[in-house]
Design a protein around this motif. Structure first.
Motif, PDB file in Angstrom:
ATOM      1  N   LYS A 192       3.494  74.776   0.549  1.00 14.07           N
ATOM      2  CA  LYS A 192       3.874  73.728   1.504  1.00 14.07           C
ATOM      3  C   LYS A 192       3.255  72.396   1.095  1.00 14.07           C
ATOM      4  O   LYS A 192       3.391  71.401   1.815  1.00 14.07           O
ATOM      5  N   GLU A 193       2.609  72.371  -0.062  1.00 14.44           N
ATOM      6  CA  GLU A 193       1.991  71.147  -0.537  1.00 14.44           C
ATOM      7  C   GLU A 193       3.032  70.239  -1.202  1.00 14.44           C
ATOM      8  O   GLU A 193       4.033  70.700  -1.745  1.00 14.44           O
ATOM      9  N   VAL A 194       2.759  68.951  -1.152  1.00 15.15           N
ATOM     10  CA  VAL A 194       3.614  67.946  -1.781  1.00 15.15           C
ATOM     11  C   VAL A 194       2.956  67.513  -3.082  1.00 15.15           C
ATOM     12  O   VAL A 194       1.777  67.136  -3.087  1.00 15.15           O
ATOM     13  N   PHE A 195       3.703  67.579  -4.170  1.00 17.60           N
ATOM     14  CA  PHE A 195       3.163  67.240  -5.481  1.00 17.60           C
ATOM     15  C   PHE A 195       3.805  65.968  -6.019  1.00 17.60           C
ATOM     16  O   PHE A 195       5.006  65.749  -5.854  1.00 17.60           O
ATOM     17  N   GLU A 196       2.992  65.156  -6.641  1.00 21.19           N
ATOM     18  CA  GLU A 196       3.511  64.007  -7.385  1.00 21.19           C
ATOM     19  C   GLU A 196       3.708  64.454  -8.817  1.00 21.19           C
ATOM     20  O   GLU A 196       2.790  64.999  -9.434  1.00 21.19           O
ATOM     21  N   LEU A 197       4.899  64.223  -9.338  1.00 28.04           N
ATOM     22  CA  LEU A 197       5.231  64.625 -10.699  1.00 28.04           C
ATOM     23  C   LEU A 197       5.595  63.386 -11.501  1.00 28.04           C
ATOM     24  O   LEU A 197       6.492  62.630 -11.126  1.00 28.04           O
ATOM     25  N   SER A 198       4.878  63.184 -12.598  1.00 27.44           N
ATOM     26  CA  SER A 198       5.123  62.018 -13.459  1.00 27.44           C
ATOM     27  C   SER A 198       4.813  62.404 -14.893  1.00 27.44           C
ATOM     28  O   SER A 198       4.451  63.557 -15.185  1.00 27.44           O
ATOM     29  N   ALA A 199       4.920  61.430 -15.788  1.00 29.97           N
ATOM     30  CA  ALA A 199       4.606  61.695 -17.192  1.00 29.97           C
ATOM     31  C   ALA A 199       3.149  62.098 -17.361  1.00 29.97           C
ATOM     32  O   ALA A 199       2.787  62.750 -18.340  1.00 29.97           O
ATOM     33  N   ALA A 200       2.320  61.721 -16.394  1.00 28.43           N
ATOM     34  CA  ALA A 200       0.895  62.069 -16.450  1.00 28.43           C
ATOM     35  C   ALA A 200       0.633  63.509 -16.035  1.00 28.43           C
ATOM     36  O   ALA A 200      -0.457  64.032 -16.256  1.00 28.43           O
ATOM     37  N   GLY A 201       1.632  64.147 -15.435  1.00 29.65           N
ATOM     38  CA  GLY A 201       1.457  65.535 -15.030  1.00 29.65           C
ATOM     39  C   GLY A 201       1.702  65.755 -13.550  1.00 29.65           C
ATOM     40  O   GLY A 201       2.377  64.960 -12.883  1.00 29.65           O
ATOM     41  N   LEU A 202       1.118  66.825 -13.028  1.00 33.26           N
ATOM     42  CA  LEU A 202       1.342  67.262 -11.654  1.00 33.26           C
ATOM     43  C   LEU A 202       0.046  67.163 -10.859  1.00 33.26           C
ATOM     44  O   LEU A 202      -1.011  67.563 -11.328  1.00 33.26           O
ATOM     45  N   LYS A 203       0.142  66.611  -9.639  1.00 34.08           N
ATOM     46  CA  LYS A 203      -1.021  66.599  -8.756  1.00 34.08           C
ATOM     47  C   LYS A 203      -0.566  66.654  -7.308  1.00 34.08           C
ATOM     48  O   LYS A 203       0.507  66.148  -6.956  1.00 34.08           O
ATOM     49  N   ALA A 204      -1.356  67.301  -6.470  1.00 33.37           N
ATOM     50  CA  ALA A 204      -1.028  67.405  -5.051  1.00 33.37           C
ATOM     51  C   ALA A 204      -1.427  66.122  -4.335  1.00 33.37           C
ATOM     52  O   ALA A 204      -2.520  65.592  -4.564  1.00 33.37           O
ATOM     53  N   VAL A 205      -0.549  65.647  -3.462  1.00 32.64           N
ATOM     54  CA  VAL A 205      -0.823  64.397  -2.755  1.00 32.64           C
ATOM     55  C   VAL A 205      -0.663  64.556  -1.237  1.00 32.64           C
ATOM     56  O   VAL A 205      -0.835  63.578  -0.506  1.00 32.64           O
ATOM     57  N   GLY A 206      -0.357  65.742  -0.759  1.00 33.51           N
ATOM     58  CA  GLY A 206      -0.194  65.952   0.670  1.00 33.51           C
ATOM     59  C   GLY A 206       0.278  67.351   0.950  1.00 33.51           C
ATOM     60  O   GLY A 206       0.357  68.201   0.051  1.00 33.51           O
ATOM     61  N   ALA A 207       0.609  67.622   2.216  1.00 31.94           N
ATOM     62  CA  ALA A 207       1.062  68.955   2.574  1.00 31.94           C
ATOM     63  C   ALA A 207       1.808  68.900   3.905  1.00 31.94           C
ATOM     64  O   ALA A 207       1.538  68.031   4.744  1.00 31.94           O
ATOM     65  N   PHE A 208       2.747  69.822   4.077  1.00 31.63           N
ATOM     66  CA  PHE A 208       3.416  69.998   5.362  1.00 31.63           C
ATOM     67  C   PHE A 208       2.622  71.016   6.170  1.00 31.63           C
ATOM     68  O   PHE A 208       2.231  72.060   5.653  1.00 31.63           O
ATOM     69  N   GLU A 209       2.397  70.700   7.444  1.00 32.07           N
ATOM     70  CA  GLU A 209       1.625  71.577   8.305  1.00 32.07           C
ATOM     71  C   GLU A 209       2.522  72.213   9.349  1.00 32.07           C
ATOM     72  O   GLU A 209       3.481  71.593   9.831  1.00 32.07           O
ATOM     73  N   GLU A 210       2.214  73.449   9.699  1.00 37.62           N
ATOM     74  CA  GLU A 210       2.957  74.138  10.749  1.00 37.62           C
ATOM     75  C   GLU A 210       2.710  73.429  12.081  1.00 37.62           C
ATOM     76  O   GLU A 210       1.593  73.019  12.365  1.00 37.62           O
ATOM     77  N   PRO A 211       3.754  73.292  12.923  1.00 34.26           N
ATOM     78  CA  PRO A 211       3.582  72.631  14.218  1.00 34.26           C
ATOM     79  C   PRO A 211       2.724  73.479  15.163  1.00 34.26           C
ATOM     80  O   PRO A 211       2.607  74.665  15.002  1.00 34.26           O
TER      81      PRO A 211
END
Length: 204
Positions: A185-204
Motif C-alpha cells: 500500500k506504499e507509494v513509490f517514486e520511480l525515476s532514473a535514480a531508482g525506486l524509493k517510498a514516499v508515502g502510503a495509503f492507510e486503511e480508513p
C-alpha cells in the motif's frame, strides 16, 4: 443429441491448448526475478527499498505455475551477493515489460490522471523494476512517476507532479484486499535514480 464435427474439434482443441500453456510455463520455470513484496511475508532473501516501511525487494524464481521465493541455499548457489542476483534477474524483468497491458485513465478534460498497468503473469512488481518500464511513460506521465503496486497483477502509475493520487485510495485499497498475493500500500517514486517510498495509503 446431434454430434457435429465442430464439437469434436473443439473437444480436441481444449486439451491441446492446456498442453500448450503448460509447456510454456514449464519453459519459464527457473527464471530469476526480483520482486517487491510485503515484509510480513518474511521471504528468505531480501534487500531494502529506500524509505519503505512495509515493503522490500525479494529474490524470486518462477515455478511451474507462479513465481515463488528463492530459498537461501539456492540463492547462495546462484549469486555471491544481492547485486549479483539482481543483475542475473534484470533481463527477465526487461522481457516481462513486453507483456504488460497498459490503459490510461483521463479526466473530463481528457487529461491523463493515471495509468493502469497489468501483468498476465503476476509479475508487475518485477517489471516495474526494469528501466524499460519507466520508459513507457516518458511521453505521457513524465520521466519521474509515482507508482502503487497493490497486488502482483496490477499497478497504478501517476504523474509525480500535480498528482492527485490520494483521491484513489478506495481503488488502491480494494485491489490490495481482493487478492491472495498482496504487494504493498506504499507509494513509490520511480525515476532514473531508482525506486524509493514516499508515502502510503492507510486503511480508513
Amino acid at each position: 443429441m446431434r454430434f457435429r464435427i465442430s464439437d469434436f474439434r473443439f473437444q480436441i482443441f481444449l486439451p491441446l491448448l492446456a498442453l500448450t500453456i503448460a509447456g510454456a510455463r514449464a519453459q519459464e520455470a527457473g527464471k530469476l526475478f526480483v520482486l517487491i513484496e510485503p515484509k510480513f511475508m518474511k521471504a528468505p532473501v531480501v534487500s531494502p527499498i529506500a524509505g519503505a516501511q512495509k515493503s522490500e525487494l525479494v529474490a524470486g524464481m518462477m515455478g511451474e505455475t507462479e513465481v515463488a521465493y528463492l530459498p537461501r541455499a539456492r540463492f547462495d548457489e546462484l549469486a555471491a551477493d544481492w547485486p549479483a542476483f539482481a543483475e542475473k534477474a534484470r533481463a527477465n524483468a526487461d522481457e516481462e515489460v513486453k507483456s504488460l497491458k497498459l490503459e490510461y485513465v483521463r479526466d473530463r478534460k481528457k487529461v491523463i490522471t493515471y495509468a493502469e498497468v497489468r501483468s498476465p503473469h503476476g509479475l508487475i512488481a518485477s517489471a516495474a523494476l526494469s528501466s524499460k518500464f519507466l520508459a513507457l511513460f516518458k511521453d505521457t506521465l513524465g520521466e519521474k512517476v509515482l507508482i502503487v503496486i497493490p497486488n502482483r497483477t496490477v499497478a497504478y502509475v501517476f504523474p509525480a507532479l500535480a498528482s492527485n493520487y490520494q483521491d484513489y485510495a478506495p481503488l488502491i485499497l480494494e485491489a490490495y484486499r481482493a487478492t491472495a498475493f498482496p504487494v504493498s500500500k506504499e507509494v513509490f517514486e520511480l525515476s532514473a535514480a531508482g525506486l524509493k517510498a514516499v508515502g502510503a495509503f492507510e486503511e480508513p
